[in-house]
Design an enzyme around this catalytic site. Structure first.
Site, short mmCIF file in Angstrom:
data_model
loop_
_atom_site.label_atom_id
_atom_site.label_comp_id
_atom_site.label_asym_id
_atom_site.label_seq_id
_atom_site.Cartn_x
_atom_site.Cartn_y
_atom_site.Cartn_z
CG ASP A 35 29.61 33.12 52.94
OD1 ASP A 35 30.16 33.25 54.05
OD2 ASP A 35 28.41 32.82 52.83
CG ASP A 44 23.56 36.67 57.15
OD1 ASP A 44 23.51 37.88 57.44
OD2 ASP A 44 22.59 35.90 57.28
CG ASP A 76 24.48 32.81 51.99
OD1 ASP A 76 23.49 32.51 52.68
OD2 ASP A 76 25.57 33.19 52.47
#
Length: 218
Positions: free
Chosen positions: A170, A11, A9
């Site tokens: 995250d 961001d 991922d």
């Protein structure tokens, strides 16, 4: 295929981009007569794409209609496209980690809900674009994470199958995406985790990129 590839991922995983999105959404909110949001609020709205970021920001400042959502999204994208890396930077240890993985010959890609154009622009501006064989972002008319399709499409473009890939993210969105796709998951717990996920084995979570290990519980 015995070799393992890694899909990341973007961001909240590789880069701390919330400060620039915070400035951009507050600019857009001001243009439609809404009050500004705190950074912590904006972080809590990140994960499902810019449309959801705008909708959640409007909901938090008085509600939204289709007209105001369209106008706010346009203001956000116009501002953000010109200010993507004013405050954004890779997390500490990310570039060293990418260098180690590249030296080990591990294929790498990015699968993000950020639109593809800004994702590539940011990666290039931060000097990390060259580490990835594929940078795959959100496309109009295509499903977004946590739907499995974006991740599976990225894995196919990389030339691998789901059993040979680790997805590093995250958030609960990333965890659910990996689960939906049948892909091993590793959590960077220093990002934008805004919803609970099941307890993961110690090998499947980390909070410091200098200690990232390839091994997972699978």
């Amino acid at each position: 295929m015995s070799q393992t590839a890694i899909v990341f991922d973007l961001d909240g995983t590789l880069i701390h981009s919330a400060p620039d999105m915070h400035v951009a959404i507050n600019h857009a909110l001001e243009r439609v007569g809404r009050p500004a949001l705190e950074l912590s609020q904006v972080i809590s709205f990140i994960g499902n794409g810019v449309e959801k970021l705008v909708e959640r920001s409007l909901d938090a400042t008085g509600g939204c209609s289709s007209d105001v959502t369209t106008r706010t999204l346009r203001h956000f994208m116009t501002y953000y496209s010109q200010n993507t890396t004013t405050f954004t930077k890779p997390y500490d240890g990310v570039i060293d980690c990418l260098n180690r993985l590249k030296a080990a010959g591990i294929p790498m890609a990015i699968c993000t809900n950020k639109p593809t154009g800004p994702a590539r622009q940011i990666c290039d501006a931060l000097g990390i674009g060259g580490y990835f064989d594929i940078i795959s972002g959100a496309e109009d008319g295509q499903p977004k994470k946590p739907d499995a399709a974006p991740l599976l499409r990225c894995i196919t473009a990389l030339g691998f199958t789901e059993k040979d890939v680790i997805y590093v993210g995250d958030s609960a969105v990333d965890y659910q995406t990996a689960t939906n796709a049948g892909v091993a998951f590793k959590l960077f717990s220093g990002g934008y985790l805004n919803a609970p996920i099941p307890e993961l084995p110690v090998t499947d979570r980390f909070d410091d990129w200098s200690r990232y290990e390839l091994k997972t519980s699978r």
